[in-house]
Enzyme design. Structure first.
Site, mmCIF file in Angstrom:
data_model
loop_
_atom_site.group_PDB
_atom_site.id
_atom_site.type_symbol
_atom_site.label_atom_id
_atom_site.label_comp_id
_atom_site.label_asym_id
_atom_site.label_seq_id
_atom_site.Cartn_x
_atom_site.Cartn_y
_atom_site.Cartn_z
ATOM 1 N N SER A 191 31.521 7.869 8.162
ATOM 2 C CA SER A 191 32.409 8.900 8.842
ATOM 3 C C SER A 191 33.954 8.914 8.176
ATOM 4 C CB SER A 191 32.418 8.587 10.190
ATOM 5 O OG SER A 191 33.587 9.234 10.933
ATOM 6 N N TYR A 233 34.249 2.394 17.539
ATOM 7 C CA TYR A 233 33.716 3.477 16.513
ATOM 8 C C TYR A 233 34.401 3.158 14.967
ATOM 9 C CZ TYR A 233 31.464 7.713 14.737
ATOM 10 O OH TYR A 233 30.787 8.511 14.081
HETATM 11 N N1 LIG Z 1 29.020 14.887 14.311
HETATM 12 C C1 LIG Z 1 29.956 14.260 13.814
HETATM 13 O O1 LIG Z 1 31.287 14.649 13.713
HETATM 14 C C2 LIG Z 1 29.969 13.171 12.701
HETATM 15 C C3 LIG Z 1 31.142 12.814 12.081
HETATM 16 C C4 LIG Z 1 31.020 11.678 11.295
HETATM 17 C C5 LIG Z 1 29.812 11.094 11.196
HETATM 18 N N2 LIG Z 1 28.790 11.083 11.821
HETATM 19 C C6 LIG Z 1 27.849 10.163 11.964
HETATM 20 O O2 LIG Z 1 26.617 11.147 11.674
HETATM 21 C C7 LIG Z 1 25.322 10.303 12.123
HETATM 22 C C8 LIG Z 1 24.503 11.213 12.826
HETATM 23 O O3 LIG Z 1 25.058 12.015 14.102
HETATM 24 P P1 LIG Z 1 25.279 13.260 14.563
HETATM 25 O O4 LIG Z 1 26.408 13.959 14.557
HETATM 26 O O5 LIG Z 1 24.031 14.160 13.880
HETATM 27 O O6 LIG Z 1 24.847 13.413 15.986
HETATM 28 P P2 LIG Z 1 23.516 13.512 16.985
HETATM 29 O O7 LIG Z 1 23.179 15.017 16.933
HETATM 30 O O8 LIG Z 1 23.956 12.748 18.405
HETATM 31 O O9 LIG Z 1 22.551 12.703 16.238
HETATM 32 C C9 LIG Z 1 22.260 11.214 16.474
HETATM 33 C C10 LIG Z 1 21.029 10.584 16.206
HETATM 34 O O10 LIG Z 1 20.865 9.251 16.198
HETATM 35 C C11 LIG Z 1 20.030 8.887 17.104
HETATM 36 N N3 LIG Z 1 19.947 7.682 17.694
HETATM 37 C C12 LIG Z 1 21.001 7.170 18.731
HETATM 38 N N4 LIG Z 1 20.924 6.164 19.029
HETATM 39 C C13 LIG Z 1 19.692 5.550 18.524
HETATM 40 C C14 LIG Z 1 19.157 4.241 18.580
HETATM 41 N N5 LIG Z 1 19.401 3.402 19.480
HETATM 42 N N6 LIG Z 1 17.756 4.076 17.778
HETATM 43 C C15 LIG Z 1 17.304 5.196 16.970
HETATM 44 N N7 LIG Z 1 17.972 6.578 16.905
HETATM 45 C C16 LIG Z 1 19.275 6.525 17.742
HETATM 46 C C17 LIG Z 1 19.563 9.911 17.838
HETATM 47 O O11 LIG Z 1 18.314 10.032 18.520
HETATM 48 P P3 LIG Z 1 17.660 9.509 19.752
HETATM 49 O O12 LIG Z 1 18.376 9.943 20.504
HETATM 50 O O13 LIG Z 1 16.441 10.337 19.733
HETATM 51 O O14 LIG Z 1 17.209 8.011 19.463
HETATM 52 C C18 LIG Z 1 19.889 11.233 17.314
HETATM 53 O O15 LIG Z 1 18.844 11.585 16.456
HETATM 54 C C19 LIG Z 1 26.152 9.029 12.985
HETATM 55 O O16 LIG Z 1 25.706 7.948 12.614
HETATM 56 C C20 LIG Z 1 27.369 9.628 13.170
HETATM 57 O O17 LIG Z 1 28.272 8.601 13.627
HETATM 58 C C21 LIG Z 1 28.838 12.292 12.668
#
Ligand SMILES: NC(=O)c1ccc[n+]([C@@H]2O[C@H](COP(=O)([O-])OP(=O)(O)OC[C@H]3O[C@@H](n4cnc5c(N)ncnc54)[C@H](OP(=O)(O)O)[C@@H]3O)[C@@H](O)[C@H]2O)c1
Length: 254
Positions: A149, A162
């Site tokens: 991130s 985080y």
């Molecule tokens: N959105 C942003 O602004 C942003 C910015 C920078 C970085 N990121 C990073 O991008 C990545 C994906 O996030 P996203 O934005 O796509 O959010 P999201 O839609 O909330 O997706 C998160 C995913 O992680 C899974 N997850 C959470 N806890 C888990 C566990 N214990 N075991 C297995 N899977 C788990 C969830 O699936 P289940 O709940 O079905 O397990 C979901 O598929 C993350 O690493 C996040 O830190 C996001």
């Protein structure tokens, strides 16, 4: 129509039930990879696999809580047993639980460390032997793509734990890169800015509204914008390693 240049490759994407992971699974499948889609919400995974199949791709659901070391090892073993090999691991599963440190429930910190950092490490350790083997095959490389991130580069007030997990992902990735790159396993870090996903929705009331305020007047990224960067990373020729990609919404200052 995308070139199917990942034909024959097998990818494992964690956190594939929503957001960036879901978009990544779709795009890798469209490029010809067989995709193991891992997360806890198997109902979501099953419908996404059906959608990918309807579009001519191949994907299989893998139920996984990445914070459970044995489950992480079993998920990798299961994907390799069922699909025959492993060429690409996308460590995307993550949680972002923000707010002032003095008020934070320590359980939230534990969850972030266990999912964002330890979970990613468990998956990587289990996958690397298979990736090393795959890199010796016709494709000539294998890939670990770790989703960090902007928060892995810049620490901010109310984001300390985080930040710590994502800074940790960066350090772990660079160290691993030096260890395996000579054997053609590329280790890449993709660092998104603000993306419209479910990520912030898991925050406590009050904290959630504070996060939303920060981006209210800005056109933020879509999950597909990050999947696009991941697609770029894993479709470079074997002699090209993209070590780090920082992708922000144009209007995001930091
Ligand atoms: N959105 C942003 O602004 C942003 C910015 C920078 C970085 N990121 C990073 O991008 C990545 C994906 O996030 P996203 O934005 O796509 O959010 P999201 O839609 O909330 O997706 C998160 C995913 O992680 C899974 N997850 C959470 N806890 C888990 C566990 N214990 N075991 C297995 N899977 C788990 C969830 O699936 P289940 O709940 O079905 O397990 C979901 O598929 C993350 O690493 C996040 O830190 C996001």
């Amino acid at each position: 129509m995308a070139t199917r240049d990942l034909n024959g490759a097998v990818a494992l994407v964690t956190g594939a039930s929503s957001g960036i992971g879901e978009a990544t699974a779709r795009i890798l499948a469209a490029r010809g990879a067989t995709v193991a889609m891992a997360a806890r919400r198997t109902d979501r995974l099953e419908s996404l696999c059906a959608e990918i199949a309807a579009n001519g791709g191949t994907a299989v659901p893998v139920e996984l809580d990445v914070s459970d070391r044995e489950a992480a090892e079993a998920a990798v073993a299961h994907a390799v047993a069922e699909l025959g090999r492993l060429d690409v691991l996308v460590n995307n599963a993550g949680v972002m639980l923000l707010g002032p440190m003095l008020e934070a429930p320590v359980e939230e910190w534990k969850q972030m460390v266990e999912v964002n950092l330890l979970g990613l490490m468990y998956m990587t350790k289990a996958a690397v032997p298979h990736l090393l083997e795959a890199a010796e095959g016709a494709r000539g490389v294998a890939d670990v793509v770790n989703i960090s991130s902007v928060a892995g580069r810049i620490a901010r007030r109310n984001s300390g734990v985080y930040n710590a997990t994502k800074f940790g992902v960066g350090a772990f990735s660079e160290s691993l890169r030096q260890e395996v790159t000579g054997r053609h396993v590329r280790v890449s870090l993709v660092e998104p800015g603000a993306v419209a996903t479910e990520l912030q929705g898991h925050n406590r009331p009050g904290v959630k509204e504070e996060i939303e305020k920060r981006f209210v007047d800005m056109e933020i990224l879509q999950a597909e914008d990050i999947a696009d960067a991941i697609e770029y990373v894993v479709t470079r020729p074997p002699h090209v390693a993209i070590s780090e990609v920082l992708v922000r919404p144009t209007e995001q200052e930091q």
